[in-house]
Scaffold this motif. Structure first.
Motif, short mmCIF file in Angstrom:
data_model
loop_
_atom_site.label_atom_id
_atom_site.label_comp_id
_atom_site.label_asym_id
_atom_site.label_seq_id
_atom_site.Cartn_x
_atom_site.Cartn_y
_atom_site.Cartn_z
N HIS A 1 50.97 -38.57 22.62
CA HIS A 1 50.55 -37.33 21.95
C HIS A 1 49.11 -37.44 21.49
CE1 HIS A 1 54.65 -38.66 20.44
NE2 HIS A 1 54.97 -37.67 21.27
N TRP B 1 51.70 -32.89 23.84
CA TRP B 1 52.63 -33.95 24.25
C TRP B 1 52.32 -34.34 25.69
CZ3 TRP B 1 58.18 -32.25 22.21
CH2 TRP B 1 58.14 -32.16 20.81
N THR C 1 59.44 -38.66 23.97
CA THR C 1 59.40 -37.77 22.81
C THR C 1 60.68 -36.95 22.69
OG1 THR C 1 57.02 -37.59 23.09
CG2 THR C 1 58.07 -35.96 21.67
#
Ligand code: CU
Length: 173
Positions: free
Chosen positions: A86, A121, A156
């Motif tokens: 990120h 992301w 994630t």
């Protein structure tokens, strides 16, 4: 991710690299190409990025911005593994994962709305040649700063969590 994003990124990157694109203050887009060796955030934790380097391309679009992260030189023991990555608000400082601060988040509310449109992301999967690539397309332009792309130990989750911070790439514009 999608072919469309990849195509538009290539076009945007080509524009960005054209000499004329960098000279006009009126179109001083927060765009750039950042590359370098990955910085270890925890030498006490083994990770496959000791010999890895990365490149982040950031380009403004009419609707926001696109990002493309490419990592190479990843140890082949990690082939097939998914890693979270990120854009974080703070700097990339060796041995200091906390310095990178929280994710860059553009939701503008407290607590922040967390998803792949309010944050950047860039998760990737390590391929057989020890590389990985992640793309993001977001409806905002990140404000200038001394920032970091942080690579985490896990993919994630919807909450934004991705496990321990392993390494980072400095990005400053
Ligand atoms: Cu992160």
């Amino acid at each position: 991710m999608s072919i469309r994003r990849t195509t538009s990124l290539t076009a945007a990157a080509a524009l960005m690299l054209a000499p004329v694109a960098a000279s006009s203050p009126a179109t001083a887009a927060p765009a750039g190409v950042f590359r370098g060796d990955l910085v270890d955030l925890s030498s006490s934790t083994a990770d496959p990025f000791g010999d890895a380097s990365a490149q982040l391309v950031m380009a403004e679009t009419g609707k926001g911005a696109i990002f493309h992260l490419r990592v190479k030189g990843i140890d082949l023991s990690a082939v097939g593994h998914d890693y979270g990555a990120h854009l974080h608000v703070g700097p990339c400082v060796a041995e200091d994962g906390a310095a990178a601060g929280p994710h860059y988040n553009a939701s503008g509310v407290t607590p922040p709305v967390v998803n792949d449109h309010t944050e950047v992301w860039l998760d990737f999967t390590v391929t057989a040649d020890g590389t990985g690539a992640g793309d993001a397309s977001v409806p905002f332009v990140a404000t200038p700063g001394d920032r970091a792309v942080v690579i985490h130990a896990e993919a994630t989750a919807p909450s934004g969590a991705a496990g321990p911070r392993l390494v980072c790439l400095p990005v400053q514009w």
